[in-house]
Motif scaffolding. Structure first.
Motif, mmCIF file in Angstrom:
data_model
loop_
_atom_site.group_PDB
_atom_site.id
_atom_site.type_symbol
_atom_site.label_atom_id
_atom_site.label_comp_id
_atom_site.label_asym_id
_atom_site.label_seq_id
_atom_site.Cartn_x
_atom_site.Cartn_y
_atom_site.Cartn_z
ATOM 1 N N TRP A 131 0.828 -1.205 0.000
ATOM 2 C CA TRP A 131 0.000 0.000 0.000
ATOM 3 C C TRP A 131 0.865 1.258 0.000
ATOM 4 C CZ3 TRP A 131 -5.489 0.647 0.434
ATOM 5 C CH2 TRP A 131 -6.205 -0.551 0.408
ATOM 6 N N PHE A 132 1.895 1.294 0.832
ATOM 7 C CA PHE A 132 2.745 2.482 0.930
ATOM 8 C C PHE A 132 3.462 2.762 -0.391
ATOM 9 C CE2 PHE A 132 6.924 4.391 1.800
ATOM 10 C CZ PHE A 132 6.525 5.569 2.420
ATOM 11 N N SER A 133 4.009 1.723 -1.010
ATOM 12 C CA SER A 133 4.736 1.906 -2.265
ATOM 13 C C SER A 133 3.811 2.378 -3.376
ATOM 14 C CB SER A 133 5.417 0.595 -2.673
ATOM 15 O OG SER A 133 6.342 0.168 -1.694
ATOM 16 N N GLY A 134 2.597 1.811 -3.416
ATOM 17 C CA GLY A 134 1.642 2.228 -4.435
ATOM 18 C C GLY A 134 1.255 3.685 -4.305
ATOM 19 N N PHE A 135 0.991 4.129 -3.087
ATOM 20 C CA PHE A 135 0.592 5.520 -2.874
ATOM 21 C C PHE A 135 1.760 6.480 -3.079
ATOM 22 C CE2 PHE A 135 -3.146 3.557 -1.310
ATOM 23 C CZ PHE A 135 -4.143 4.524 -1.288
ATOM 24 N N LEU A 136 2.957 6.075 -2.713
ATOM 25 C CA LEU A 136 4.127 6.920 -2.929
ATOM 26 C C LEU A 136 4.415 7.069 -4.418
ATOM 27 C CD1 LEU A 136 6.490 8.496 -1.672
ATOM 28 C CD2 LEU A 136 7.787 6.350 -1.654
ATOM 29 N N ASN A 137 4.274 5.981 -5.157
ATOM 30 C CA ASN A 137 4.475 6.027 -6.600
ATOM 31 C C ASN A 137 3.490 6.982 -7.268
ATOM 32 O OD1 ASN A 137 4.764 5.028 -9.481
ATOM 33 N ND2 ASN A 137 2.784 4.138 -8.973
ATOM 34 N N SER A 138 2.260 6.974 -6.803
ATOM 35 C CA SER A 138 1.229 7.805 -7.410
ATOM 36 C C SER A 138 1.484 9.295 -7.193
ATOM 37 C CB SER A 138 -0.145 7.435 -6.850
ATOM 38 O OG SER A 138 -1.163 8.107 -7.535
ATOM 39 N N VAL A 139 2.149 9.639 -6.098
ATOM 40 C CA VAL A 139 2.486 11.052 -5.853
ATOM 41 C C VAL A 139 3.335 11.601 -6.997
ATOM 42 C CG1 VAL A 139 3.765 12.621 -4.349
ATOM 43 C CG2 VAL A 139 2.293 10.882 -3.350
ATOM 44 N N LEU A 140 4.305 10.818 -7.443
ATOM 45 C CA LEU A 140 5.191 11.261 -8.519
ATOM 46 C C LEU A 140 4.419 11.476 -9.815
ATOM 47 C CD1 LEU A 140 8.207 8.832 -7.890
ATOM 48 C CD2 LEU A 140 8.017 11.236 -7.207
ATOM 49 N N HIS A 141 3.591 10.492 -10.197
ATOM 50 C CA HIS A 141 2.829 10.600 -11.441
ATOM 51 C C HIS A 141 1.832 11.757 -11.399
ATOM 52 C CE1 HIS A 141 4.480 7.068 -13.279
ATOM 53 N NE2 HIS A 141 4.100 6.281 -12.289
ATOM 54 N N THR A 142 1.143 11.883 -10.275
ATOM 55 C CA THR A 142 0.130 12.934 -10.160
ATOM 56 C C THR A 142 0.780 14.318 -10.217
ATOM 57 O OG1 THR A 142 -1.215 11.465 -8.779
ATOM 58 C CG2 THR A 142 -1.779 13.802 -8.764
ATOM 59 N N PHE A 143 1.882 14.483 -9.526
ATOM 60 C CA PHE A 143 2.570 15.776 -9.519
ATOM 61 C C PHE A 143 3.088 16.138 -10.906
ATOM 62 C CE2 PHE A 143 6.510 18.227 -9.148
ATOM 63 C CZ PHE A 143 6.039 19.353 -8.479
ATOM 64 N N MET A 144 3.760 15.200 -11.568
ATOM 65 C CA MET A 144 4.321 15.476 -12.888
ATOM 66 C C MET A 144 3.229 15.760 -13.916
ATOM 67 S SD MET A 144 7.630 15.406 -12.648
ATOM 68 C CE MET A 144 8.122 15.232 -14.363
ATOM 69 N N THR A 145 2.146 14.990 -13.873
ATOM 70 C CA THR A 145 1.065 15.168 -14.842
ATOM 71 C C THR A 145 0.311 16.470 -14.611
ATOM 72 O OG1 THR A 145 0.804 12.750 -14.877
ATOM 73 C CG2 THR A 145 -0.935 14.048 -15.893
ATOM 74 N N SER A 146 0.128 16.857 -13.348
ATOM 75 C CA SER A 146 -0.609 18.083 -13.035
ATOM 76 C C SER A 146 0.133 19.339 -13.471
ATOM 77 C CB SER A 146 -0.910 18.153 -11.535
ATOM 78 O OG SER A 146 0.292 18.282 -10.783
ATOM 79 N N LYS A 147 1.437 19.240 -13.665
ATOM 80 C CA LYS A 147 2.234 20.397 -14.074
ATOM 81 C C LYS A 147 2.232 20.610 -15.580
ATOM 82 C CE LYS A 147 3.385 21.537 -9.949
ATOM 83 N NZ LYS A 147 2.807 22.780 -9.361
ATOM 84 N N LEU A 148 1.619 19.712 -16.330
ATOM 85 C CA LEU A 148 1.574 19.851 -17.780
ATOM 86 C C LEU A 148 0.549 20.897 -18.194
ATOM 87 C CD1 LEU A 148 1.629 16.068 -18.777
ATOM 88 C CD2 LEU A 148 3.557 17.667 -18.800
#
Length: 309
Positions: A146-163
């Motif tokens: 659970w922790f790894s999945g949620f931590l991974n999603s932080v990176l994708h969400t942050f990078m995608t939201s900056k587009l």
């Protein structure tokens, strides 16, 4: 009026639904109801039957909770869109949906690998099974997934939201996910695409390879069993998990690290449905109908004969 127009410009438009579809609405509602009932039933039966308090069912109970959360992220919103025909989704709702969808998907990748390891130890090293797969270690595996999945999603969400996204903001999908969001962007997505590939290899391909290696060793051990009954029982224990794993990993990996993620809506839609909808739907069916222990516990629970302890 200007404020309203600016609000609409900030919205995304999902192209997965062309308009109001009664049949599709009923189908989504039926699938979501079956997912909830099936997975809640498995979780409840495992929790109240003391004979199912083993590592295998411990992982299965958390897989049921994960599948409920996973389907809840997308299906209710899809149902509303199909009923109303309103395909708009706000920026905040879109990225909230993206964050939880990616995080729960990554968590399931790792949890399925943990379940494969549990079967490997049970069959290939049965004398040390209770020592290796103790309660603390199993809790660490679930928590780490659970922790790894949620931590991974932080990176994708942050990078995608900056587009920067083109106007109007069309997303060629049923819901907000990383590949169609990258396709909707007007700016260079090389860094986000590279991150998607790299992380997906670690959370998608690596667990899948681990699962395959585990099952190669499991099958090799099973083939050494002299008793035909023993071989059949061992295969039955692992076959259901192998079915779920194959469908989930193959379709998810194809969607995220395939030749051209997001280029074909038909292919992307099919793969997304397979790993995000059918897997949570089939998990309770496969594990209940193919597992006599769960069927026995469920039958006793329904007839009121379950001895609670």
């Amino acid at each position: 009026m200007a404020a309203i127009n600016r609000t609409y410009l900030c919205d995304f438009i999902l192209l997965g639904f062309a308009g109001e579809k009664v049949f599709l609405s009923l189908l989504i509602l039926t699938i979501y109801t079956m997912i909830l009932l099936g997975n809640m039933t498995i979780f409840s039966v495992i929790r109240i039957d003391h004979r199912l308090q083993t590592p295998m069912y411990f992982f299965l109970s958390y897989l049921s909770i994960l599948d409920i959360c996973y389907s809840t992220v997308t299906l209710p919103a899809m149902l509303v869109n199909a009923i109303t025909g309103n395909r708009r989704i706000s920026f905040n709702r879109c990225f909230t949906q993206l964050y939880f969808f990616v995080s729960l998907g990554g968590s399931e990748c790792l949890l399925l690998a943990a379940m494969a390891y549990d079967r490997y130890v049970a069959i290939c090293n049965p004398l040390h099974y209770s020592v290796i797969m103790n309660k603390r270690f199993c809790s660490y595996l679930v928590g780490g997934s659970w922790f790894s999945g949620f931590l991974n999603s932080v990176l994708h969400t942050f990078m995608t939201s900056k587009l920067t996204f083109c106007q109007p903001r069309y997303v060629n999908h049923f819901f907000c996910d990383v590949p169609p969001m990258l396709k909707a962007a007007c700016t260079d997505t090389y860094t986000s695409q590279l991150l998607l590939y790299v992380v997906s290899i670690f959370l998608g391909m690596t667990p899948f390879v681990f699962v395959i290696i585990s099952y190669v060793k499991i099958i090799s051990t099973i083939l050494q069993i002299r008793s035909a009954v023993g071989r059949r029982k061992a295969f039955s224990t692992c076959s259901s998990h192998l079915i779920v794993v194959t469908v989930f990993y193959v379709t998810a990996n194809f969607n995220y690290i395939g030749p051209a993620p997001g280029d074909s809506f038909d292919i992307e839609r099919l793969s997304s449905v397979l790993y995000s909808v059918l897997t949570p739907l089939f998990n309770p069916v496969i594990y209940c109908l193919r597992n006599k222990d769960v069927r026995r516990a469920l039958a006793k629970a329904l007839t009121g004969k379950l001895n609670l302890k």
